[in-house]
Enzyme design. Structure first.
Site, PDB file in Angstrom:
ATOM      1  N   LYS A 144       0.896  -1.079   0.067  1.00  0.00           N
ATOM      2  CA  LYS A 144      -0.130  -0.357  -0.256  1.00  0.00           C
ATOM      3  C   LYS A 144       0.971   1.031  -0.074  1.00  0.00           C
ATOM      4  O   LYS A 144       1.563   1.152   0.457  1.00  0.00           O
ATOM      5  CB  LYS A 144      -0.868   0.216   1.177  1.00  0.00           C
ATOM      6  CG  LYS A 144       0.234   0.079   2.491  1.00  0.00           C
ATOM      7  CD  LYS A 144      -1.275   0.019   4.164  1.00  0.00           C
ATOM      8  CE  LYS A 144      -0.331   0.298   4.840  1.00  0.00           C
ATOM      9  NZ  LYS A 144      -1.199  -0.686   6.039  1.00  0.00           N
ATOM     10  N   TYR A 201      13.043  30.785   8.137  1.00  0.00           N
ATOM     11  CA  TYR A 201      12.169  31.247   8.289  1.00  0.00           C
ATOM     12  C   TYR A 201      12.252  31.068   9.957  1.00  0.00           C
ATOM     13  O   TYR A 201      12.140  30.154  10.546  1.00  0.00           O
ATOM     14  CB  TYR A 201      10.590  30.960   7.769  1.00  0.00           C
ATOM     15  CG  TYR A 201      11.021  30.522   6.355  1.00  0.00           C
ATOM     16  CD1 TYR A 201      11.102  31.652   6.247  1.00  0.00           C
ATOM     17  CD2 TYR A 201      11.154  29.931   5.549  1.00  0.00           C
ATOM     18  CE1 TYR A 201      10.272  32.480   5.035  1.00  0.00           C
ATOM     19  CE2 TYR A 201      10.276  29.622   4.293  1.00  0.00           C
ATOM     20  CZ  TYR A 201      10.299  31.053   3.608  1.00  0.00           C
ATOM     21  OH  TYR A 201       9.955  30.980   2.212  1.00  0.00           O
TER      22      TYR A 201
END
Ligand SMILES: *Cc1c(COP(=O)(O)O)cnc(C)c1O
Length: 374
Positions: free
Chosen positions: A33, A265
């Site tokens: 998956k 940042y």
């Protein structure tokens, strides 16, 4: 090399599959998956088939359909199929389906009627995780199943469940889930239903809980060479697994900075002494968690360079140290098996407050996968 690549070592996948075959007498289902946990659905499925896997399992139906369309002939099950899925294609392609609700069951039956097929179903039991699976509605469910079987409208090929705490082998909940499972299977048997396949073991249970192996084990994280729980079960190396993914990127820029400069940042990191920084060409848009800290970083010019400042969308910065020989344009290893000194996936997971599963599955589609055999 492009600005970033995830190298997938198919020999490692094959090694990890052979390892599980030595740990169990049950059939082995490779869990592929989420694009094979970020490693690439088709090449991983092929490597698993080449090393003798018995089953493939996906969460989403479209992944199971992709497998069939790529020629995979072995049994395939998809276990997360809400109402409204393309059940006709599933049945036409002989994909086994899981049922937890009468609603989904009704849709599957009507698709089956249209195309004249008898669906192969696996009943999911909720044995304590309170996620998927038939729970309190069990009695009603049995009545319905009984009718449908009498009318020859369904084929119950499997019964399955999932452990909540298999990575904590000492927890009593594991044996409670198993006995609850066994009880419900006995109820089915008493109705004359004897499903061929019983399955509930995930990787952790494969490693620690032999009684739970039943007829199929579902080998997920272990296939990719990662430990289901580093704290409780030990790391890959201890278990004998080989991590299959190595993530590489480049230094877009190497530059000197003075003490007192801030990085990124929010100016969250302050440079303590003059150093060289490297700007790495991967960011949170590629699946590098934004909350990674300096317990992770990259390996370049023979050394570890810890991450510094906040991860940006397309880049993050590492502290190379003033004496580093790294240059603009160099390749870096973000993570790998650790053999050469690089950071491991487990170290990245720890640095981001998450688990190795999330680190590999989130590496995004902008990062090409290339396949090696080392
Ligand atoms: C993902 C998944 C697995 C595999 O779990 P691992 O811990 O990766 O081995 C097994 N069964 C089900 C139902 C799953 O969703």
């Amino acid at each position: 090399m492009s600005r970033a690549v995830a190298e997938i070592n198919l020999n490692a996948i094959e090694h990890n599959l052979k390892l599980v075959k030595n740990k169990t007498n049950s059939k082995v289902l490779a869990v592929v998956k989420a694009d094979a946990y970020g490693h690439g659905l088709i090449p991983v499925a092929q490597a698993a088939v080449d090393s003798g896997v018995d089953w493939l399992g996906t969460a989403l139906l479209e992944e199971a359909i992709t497998l069939r369309k790529n020629g995979f002939k072995l049994p395939i099950i998809a276990w997360l199929t809400p109402c409204g899925e393309d059940f006709e294609s599933a049945l036409n392609l002989n994909i086994d389906l899981s049922i937890s609700s009468l609603e989904v069951l009704a849709e599957i039956i009507s698709a089956a009627k249209k195309i004249g097929k008898i669906p192969r179903l696996h009943i999911e039991l909720d044995t304590g995780m309170s996620r998927g699976g038939v729970g309190e509605e069990w009695e009603d469910f049995l009545v319905q199943i009984g009718h449908l079987l009498t009318e020859n409208k369904i084929n119950i090929v499997g019964v399955w469940s999932h452990f909540a705490r298999a990575d904590e082998p000492a927890e009593v909940m594991n044996s409670q889930q198993l006995s609850f499972f066994n009880d419900r299977v006995l109820k089915l048997n008493a109705m004359g239903v004897h499903p061929e396949f019983l399955h509930l073991a995930n990787s952790a249970a494969v490693i620690t809980f032999k009684d739970s192996h039943k007829s199929i084990v579902r080998w997920g994280i272990g296939l990719y060479g990662l430990s289901p729980d580093v704290e409780n079960l030990g790391d890959s190396k201890l278990i004998g697994l080989k991590p299959a993914m190595r993530l590489k990127a480049k230094l877009n820029l190497v530059k000197k900075v003075k003490a007192g400069s801030t990085v990124g940042y929010g100016a969250t990191a302050v440079i303590k002494r003059d150093t060289k920084l490297g700007v790495v060409t991967l960011g949170y848009a590629d699946g590098i968690p934004r909350n990674a800290n300096n317990l992770a970083g990259v390996f370049v010019a023979g050394q570890r360079a810890p991450l510094i400042g906040r991860v940006s969308m397309d880049q993050f910065v590492v502290d190379l140290g003033i004496d580093s020989l790294a240059k603009t344009g160099d390749e870096v290893i973000v993570f790998g098996s650790g053999i050469d000194g690089e950071y491991t996936i487990d170290e990245w997971a720890k640095a981001c407050g998450t688990i190795n599963y999330e680190i590999v599955t989130r590496i995004g589609p902008r990062v090409p996968r290339i396949y090696t055999r080392e």
